[in-house]
Design an enzyme around this catalytic site. Structure first.
Site, PDB file in Angstrom:
ATOM      1  N   LEU A 229     -14.094  46.512 -17.840  1.00  0.00           N
ATOM      2  CA  LEU A 229     -14.845  47.552 -18.549  1.00  0.00           C
ATOM      3  C   LEU A 229     -15.945  48.115 -17.653  1.00  0.00           C
ATOM      4  O   LEU A 229     -16.758  47.371 -17.105  1.00  0.00           O
ATOM      5  CB  LEU A 229     -15.457  46.957 -19.824  1.00  0.00           C
ATOM      6  CG  LEU A 229     -15.959  47.958 -20.871  1.00  0.00           C
ATOM      7  CD1 LEU A 229     -14.790  48.680 -21.510  1.00  0.00           C
ATOM      8  CD2 LEU A 229     -16.795  47.250 -21.930  1.00  0.00           C
TER       9      LEU A 229
ATOM     10  N   ASP B 227     -16.436  36.016  -0.624  1.00  0.00           N
ATOM     11  CA  ASP B 227     -16.400  37.411  -0.186  1.00  0.00           C
ATOM     12  C   ASP B 227     -17.525  38.252  -0.795  1.00  0.00           C
ATOM     13  O   ASP B 227     -17.407  39.460  -0.876  1.00  0.00           O
ATOM     14  CB  ASP B 227     -15.041  38.027  -0.558  1.00  0.00           C
ATOM     15  CG  ASP B 227     -14.780  39.354   0.148  1.00  0.00           C
ATOM     16  OD1 ASP B 227     -15.068  39.444   1.347  1.00  0.00           O
ATOM     17  OD2 ASP B 227     -14.293  40.295  -0.513  1.00  0.00           O
TER      18      ASP B 227
END
Length: 409
Positions: free
Chosen positions: A223, A289
């Site tokens: 979302l 990451d």
């Protein structure tokens, strides 16, 4: 008794009284905080399973309006979310009215507009559940199922800093291509009997498309945060160089955290503790990451570190990348509430809770068993790391009380 002796005695008694009062108040406050942590944990456990159904308690509002009203500077959704199932149901069922290439980035994604005007980010399936990503801890394509799992782990940890994510199956031929922009449509190819697309991104290649099973593609939808909450991007102070043979300062400087503590926004406010929370979160999911992170714009360090882009996670269940925990073991501080929550999740509770939380998802099972087992093992490593810190510096230094009142007015 002489007057001078009486004065000294009264002074000693006053000091003892003040010390006792402060000690009792501190203990009462700590006890109250622990009780609040226990209450929050039991509430979370009771609401783990979210039924995806369209029913809304507030019938005059759309699910998108409800989700937008949840967002405040310190959380994306509140502890009490009776409408969560309805919002997630809408994310996985509402008609797609437009499809475009994803926003800037290194990995393949598509930007979808759902009925009612809500933007979501679609990440396609690239790997089977039991596929193991070898190599560097940040290697491989994005994992759509990792986004789903990371969202539910965010719920379980009580952070509530990750945007809502749910799995979705889409028909590329009937749902995407008719509403796709020319830019996205131009990246569609057919491989065998499967419809595929390669999109547009830094690493997107026509030779490496994401392919559906026939026309049906599995993926995750995230979302989009409300436009009234613009994001600000920051370089992560413990980010990697991504260059072979070149180390970042934190990788060789044991006093690196001291330097971080002297720079804004880590010299005051909640941001450094957010970094520590995020290190715990990333270590559990195996995400090495997070070279940048987002907060809300013009927040002066007061808003949360938003847990966006968690798809480089759950790649290799056998790899526990300890360097992800560097903010924790170099700074040796952690929120009391985070420490309490981690302890509540020991002895297999974390694995069981995450499995239950994800069981409703349209792409369930979201994770393979080895990844779930790895979570419990990594949790033990985090607890051991904090214990090493408390043994060295004492719990009063390591365990930091930082509870901020959250408003949903």
């Amino acid at each position: 008794m002489k007057l001078k002796q009486r004065v000294v005695l009264l002074a000693i008694l006053l000091v003892i009284f003040i010390f006792t009062k402060v000690f009792l108040i501190d203990n009462l406050d700590t006890s109250a905080a622990n009780r609040e942590d226990q209450r929050a944990f039991h509430h979370m456990m009771a609401s783990l399973h979210v039924e995806l159904n369209p029913r809304l308690d507030h019938t005059l509002q759309s699910p998108w309006e409800i989700a937008a009203q949840w967002v405040v500077p310190r959380e994306v959704y509140p502890e009490e979310t009776p409408e969560l199932g309805a919002v997630m149901h809408a994310m996985t069922t509402k008609k797609i009215i437009k499809a475009d290439v994803g926003y800037k980035g290194t990995q393949l994604k598509a930007l979808l507009i759902l009925e009612g005007g809500q933007k979501v980010v679609f990440k396609p399936k690239r790997y089977a559940r039991d596929y193991v990503v070898e190599g560097e801890p940040y290697a491989g394509y994005d994992r759509h199922n990792a986004e789903v799992a990371a969202f539910h782990l965010d719920r379980i940890l009580g952070f509530r800093r990750a945007p809502l994510v749910v799995g979705r199956l889409v028909n590329l031929r009937t749902e995407i291509k008719p509403v796709a922009t020319e830019q996205l449509l131009g990246t569609f190819v057919t491989v065998g009997n499967n419809t595929c697309f390669y999109g547009k991104c830094y690493y997107c290649r026509e030779t490496e498309p994401a392919c559906a099973d026939g026309d049906i593609m599995e993926g995750s939808v995230t979302l989009w945060l409300p436009d009234v909450w613009p994001l600000q991007k920051h370089r992560h102070p413990w980010g990697r160089t991504y260059r072979e043979g070149k180390l970042a300062r934190w990788e060789y400087d044991e006093s690196y955290c001291d330097a971080v503590k002297k720079t804004s926004p880590y010299d005051s406010g909640p941001r450094l503790l957010d970094i520590i929370d995020t290190a715990v979160f990333d270590y559990l999911i195996g995400n090495a990451d997070r070279h940048h992170y987002e907060s809300f714009q013009d927040d002066e360090g007061a808003s949360m570190l938003i847990l966006l882009d968690n798809a480089k996670s759950f790649g290799n269940p056998a790899l526990d990348e300890r360097s992800i925990l560097a903010p924790l073991y170099q700074c040796c501080i952690i929120r009391v509430s985070t420490w309490n929550r981690l302890n509540y999740l020991k002895n297999g509770v974390l694995k069981s809770a995450l499995k239950t939380a994800m069981s409703h998802d349209p792409i369930s099972p979201v994770l393979s068993d080895p990844h779930l087992d790895a979570l419990d093992q990594r949790l033990l490593s985090i607890l051991a790391t904090v214990k090493q810190c408390t043994d060295q510096f004492g719990p009063d230094v390591v365990l930091v009380e930082d509870r901020m009142t959250l408003s949903h007015l």
